[in-house]
Design an enzyme around this catalytic site. Sequence first.
Site, PDB file in Angstrom:
ATOM      1  N   SER A  64      -0.204 -28.492 102.201  1.00  0.00           N
ATOM      2  CA  SER A  64       0.048 -29.711 103.004  1.00  0.00           C
ATOM      3  C   SER A  64       0.924 -30.746 102.316  1.00  0.00           C
ATOM      4  CB  SER A  64      -1.271 -30.369 103.393  1.00  0.00           C
ATOM      5  OG  SER A  64      -1.885 -29.640 104.414  1.00  0.00           O
ATOM      6  N   LYS A  67       4.159 -31.430 103.921  1.00  0.00           N
ATOM      7  CA  LYS A  67       4.289 -32.285 105.117  1.00  0.00           C
ATOM      8  C   LYS A  67       5.053 -33.568 104.799  1.00  0.00           C
ATOM      9  CE  LYS A  67      -0.114 -30.553 107.000  1.00  0.00           C
ATOM     10  NZ  LYS A  67      -1.571 -30.847 107.068  1.00  0.00           N
ATOM     11  N   TYR A 189       6.282 -23.674 110.143  1.00  0.00           N
ATOM     12  CA  TYR A 189       5.189 -24.446 109.500  1.00  0.00           C
ATOM     13  C   TYR A 189       4.511 -23.634 108.390  1.00  0.00           C
ATOM     14  CZ  TYR A 189       0.635 -26.667 108.931  1.00  0.00           C
ATOM     15  OH  TYR A 189      -0.489 -27.232 108.385  1.00  0.00           O
ATOM     16  N   VAL A 258      -4.288 -27.703 100.203  1.00  0.00           N
ATOM     17  CA  VAL A 258      -5.424 -26.813  99.934  1.00  0.00           C
ATOM     18  C   VAL A 258      -5.142 -25.793  98.821  1.00  0.00           C
ATOM     19  CG1 VAL A 258      -6.659 -27.024 102.143  1.00  0.00           C
ATOM     20  CG2 VAL A 258      -4.842 -25.306 101.888  1.00  0.00           C
TER      21      VAL A 258
HETATM   22  O1  DON Z   1      -2.353 -25.460 107.949  1.00  0.00           O
HETATM   23  C1  DON Z   1      -3.156 -25.270 107.041  1.00  0.00           C
HETATM   24  O2  DON Z   1      -4.366 -25.173 107.246  1.00  0.00           O
HETATM   25  C2  DON Z   1      -2.610 -25.152 105.626  1.00  0.00           C
HETATM   26  N1  DON Z   1      -1.360 -24.462 105.642  1.00  0.00           N
HETATM   27  C3  DON Z   1      -2.421 -26.498 104.998  1.00  0.00           C
HETATM   28  C4  DON Z   1      -3.672 -27.343 104.975  1.00  0.00           C
HETATM   29  C5  DON Z   1      -3.748 -28.283 103.832  1.00  0.00           C
HETATM   30  O3  DON Z   1      -3.152 -28.080 102.789  1.00  0.00           O
HETATM   31  C6  DON Z   1      -4.699 -29.421 103.968  1.00  0.00           C
HETATM   32  N2  DON Z   1      -4.711 -30.240 102.778  1.00  0.00           N
HETATM   33  N3  DON Z   1      -5.532 -30.581 101.998  1.00  0.00           N
END
Ligand code: DON
Length: 304
Positions: A64, A67, A189, A258
């Site tokens: 994330s 983003k 994405y 994550v």
């Molecule tokens: O879309 C998702 O679930 C992952 N590619 C990214 C989520 C994420 O990194 C949330 N952050 N802490």
Amino acid sequence: MVDFQSVLDAIKETTDKAKDRGQIADYIPELANVDMHKFGIHLLDLEQHNFSAGNSNERFSIQSISKVYTLSMAMGLIGEKLWERVDVEPSGDPFNHLSLLELEKGIPRNPLINPGAIVVADILVSLLDHPKEDFLAFVRNIAGDNMIDYDEKIAASEKLTGFHNYAAANLLKSYNNLENDVETVLDFYFHQCSLTMSCAELANTFYMFINNGKCRKNNTFLTKGQVKRINALMLTCGFYDEAGEFAFEVGLPGKSGVGGGIVALLPNKFCVAAWSPGLNDKGNSKLGMLALEKLTTETELSIF
Ligand code: DON
């Protein structure tokens, strides 16, 4: 002058002793193949001095954190029009929650939760000739490093298990807030999330957020006004339902992923990236949070 190196060394010692390192994200199966005991931290100050400890040069999945790059690129391309399709309010919900999206008729709360980032991805897919290549070139350009790349295995792994993101994209489509087809937008994405970078590289690219939109080589990527807005969003929304806790403990704008990375910054002073793969129950790096709390407490440097 603050002795950043001693502070980082002390942080590393503390994290070495931690008994509870959190849980590795395994809802993207490929992310689980990481050594839980890794820890890195890298700090870059405004004068471009570098300080680091631990595995600060090892690449990991930024997830994330990407983003912030897509948001920066989209703001550069369409400016304020972006806010017609995504709001700027904290959600207080987990990163992948869908309830507010339905309640608020397809306008995501902010660009840093998954549905908001999917709208930003859609904007880039519409505007760029070669979305994945052009976005990668944008990140490489900020970094001044052509070695940064997507991890195809991680992108493919998330595609196989990304049911929640498919649900979000379909909801957005049903509210007419997705111009392109779901598959194309999510392919972009999942790739942006699969970028692999080290703490040193992350700190390097976030330099523009402490330096009024200019990267380390003094090229301008964002206006001062855009930097203000993105830093505000990182502070209020960068940690989802833990944004309050991060402001309370650390006191800096930042963004987590994550993969266990966290980047945070103090405008006009320093940017810092920490990495430890184990997450807390809000999906943010457990030791990364601890490290940054120690950093701002020991140095007495925060936006407050
Ligand atoms: O879309 C998702 O679930 C992952 N590619 C990214 C989520 C994420 O990194 C949330 N952050 N802490």
